[in-house]
Design an enzyme around this catalytic site. Structure first.
Site, short mmCIF file in Angstrom:
data_model
loop_
_atom_site.label_atom_id
_atom_site.label_comp_id
_atom_site.label_asym_id
_atom_site.label_seq_id
_atom_site.Cartn_x
_atom_site.Cartn_y
_atom_site.Cartn_z
N PRO A 93 0.81 -1.23 0.00
CG PRO A 93 -0.45 -1.34 1.98
CD PRO A 93 0.57 -2.07 1.17
CD GLU A 121 -0.37 -7.12 10.75
OE1 GLU A 121 -0.31 -5.89 10.58
OE2 GLU A 121 -1.44 -7.76 10.83
NE ARG A 159 -8.23 -3.97 -21.80
CZ ARG A 159 -9.35 -4.43 -22.31
NH1 ARG A 159 -9.69 -5.69 -22.17
NH2 ARG A 159 -10.16 -3.62 -22.97
CG ASP A 174 -9.73 -0.33 -23.59
OD1 ASP A 174 -10.92 -0.44 -23.94
OD2 ASP A 174 -8.97 -1.31 -23.45
N1 SAH Z 1 0.68 -3.72 7.32
C1 SAH Z 1 0.67 -3.30 5.95
C2 SAH Z 1 -0.38 -4.04 5.14
C3 SAH Z 1 -0.15 -5.49 4.99
S1 SAH Z 1 -1.37 -6.25 4.02
C4 SAH Z 1 0.39 -1.81 5.90
O1 SAH Z 1 -0.41 -1.34 6.70
O2 SAH Z 1 0.94 -1.11 5.02
C5 SAH Z 1 -0.55 -7.70 3.42
C6 SAH Z 1 0.00 -7.61 2.01
O3 SAH Z 1 -1.02 -7.29 1.10
C7 SAH Z 1 1.06 -6.56 1.78
O4 SAH Z 1 2.34 -7.02 2.17
C8 SAH Z 1 0.97 -6.32 0.29
O5 SAH Z 1 1.76 -7.24 -0.45
C9 SAH Z 1 -0.49 -6.57 -0.01
N2 SAH Z 1 -1.26 -5.32 -0.14
C10 SAH Z 1 -2.10 -4.80 0.76
N3 SAH Z 1 -2.66 -3.67 0.31
C11 SAH Z 1 -2.16 -3.46 -0.91
C12 SAH Z 1 -2.35 -2.43 -1.88
N4 SAH Z 1 -3.16 -1.40 -1.67
N5 SAH Z 1 -1.69 -2.53 -3.05
C13 SAH Z 1 -0.85 -3.57 -3.28
N6 SAH Z 1 -0.63 -4.56 -2.39
C14 SAH Z 1 -1.27 -4.51 -1.22
#
Ligand code: SAH
Length: 259
Positions: A93, A121, A159, A174
């Site tokens: 994220p 996590e 795509r 698109d």
């Molecule tokens: N503790 C982290 C979230 C972990 S979620 C934080 O708060 O930033 C677990 C996994 O999901 C992450 O390691 C990532 O690979 C994936 N993930 C979660 N949200 C994502 C997003 N918005 N975009 C891409 N990958 C994501």
């Protein structure tokens, strides 16, 4: 182009790679997706891939060592020279937001990438610092794993591969595509001509039934301009700044008081 995906859930990918229009790209290996499970590279009888966080707190963290071993196995299999190694991308994220420009760059980069899907996590920061070249996010929300983000990237890249969509070049119509000057796509309609829906009879716009290609093209362009002006004005500004709007476009936008 080859993508190696590091995931604790390879089974999530398999049905996806077998379905829909993109299947051609995956089956022909035009987009060659290989799945790697860090559990296969973990030690001990339990093949442990996660542990509790140092410093306390909830949840588990993916351990660096199984990920590193998995990455080494991928590098050995790819056998690329050190100076042209495919980048390692972690879905997170906190990464750069995925958009058309990013997807197009992946589609144009014949090296592909190693895609790392986090779970729990997240993953041990030391693996990120030592091995990850860039982080990519799907948006400002938290998924429970990186797999959906990896699938989104693979789907969007496939795509764009030549010949994947049945109607050659149809992705050029698109939203966001430079062929459409980065504007939003116009609305689509199909049979019947009049649909008896919950709001009463709804007809297809007359101009689409006439078979007059020039008029249809103009109508669709105006719909794209209107939608983009209303929903994503920054994309319209960008198109205008890049000189992608012609006189007819600008006259239309002014007449509609959208400029
Ligand atoms: N503790 C982290 C979230 C972990 S979620 C934080 O708060 O930033 C677990 C996994 O999901 C992450 O390691 C990532 O690979 C994936 N993930 C979660 N949200 C994502 C997003 N918005 N975009 C891409 N990958 C994501």
């Amino acid at each position: 182009m080859r993508f190696d995906v590091i995931t604790l859930f390879p089974e999530l990918f398999e049905p996806f790679l077998r379905c829909g229009i993109n299947r051609r790209a995956f089956e022909s290996r035009q987009v060659d997706v290989r799945l790697w499970n860090p559990r296969d590279h973990a030690e001990g009888n339990y093949r442990r891939v996660d542990d509790r966080p140092f410093g306390g707190g909830p949840g588990m963290v993916m351990m660096a060592e199984p990920l590193w071993r998995c990455l080494q196995a991928i590098r050995a299999d790819r056998a690329e020279p050190d100076d042209s190694r495919a980048p390692v991308v972690l879905f997170s994220p906190i990464g750069d937001r995925l958009d058309h420009g990013v997807v197009q760059r992946w589609a144009d980069d014949s090296r592909g990438a190693v895609l790392v899907c986090g779970r729990y996590e997240g993953i041990d920061q030391r693996f990120i610092d030592a091995c990850v070249d860039r982080q990519v996010s799907l948006g400002d929300f938290v998924l429970s794993g990186g797999e959906i983000a990896a699938l989104a990237l693979l789907d969007a890249v496939a795509r764009l591969m030549p010949g994947v969509l049945g109607d050659e070049g149809s992705h050029q119509q698109d939203s966001f595509n430079p062929a459409l000057d980065g504007l939003l796509d116009s609305p689509h309609f199909t049979r019947p001509e009049v649909w008896q829906g919950p709001r009463g009879p709804m007809a297809v716009p007359e101009v689409l039934l006439g078979g007059h290609h020039e008029k249809i093209g103009r109508y669709r362009r105006e719909q794209s301009l209107t939608l983009t002006a209303r929903l994503r004005p920054e994309l319209l500004d960008h198109a205008q700044g890049a000189d992608r709007l012609d006189k007819a476009d600008l006259d239309f936008l002014r007449r509609q008081k959208l400029l």
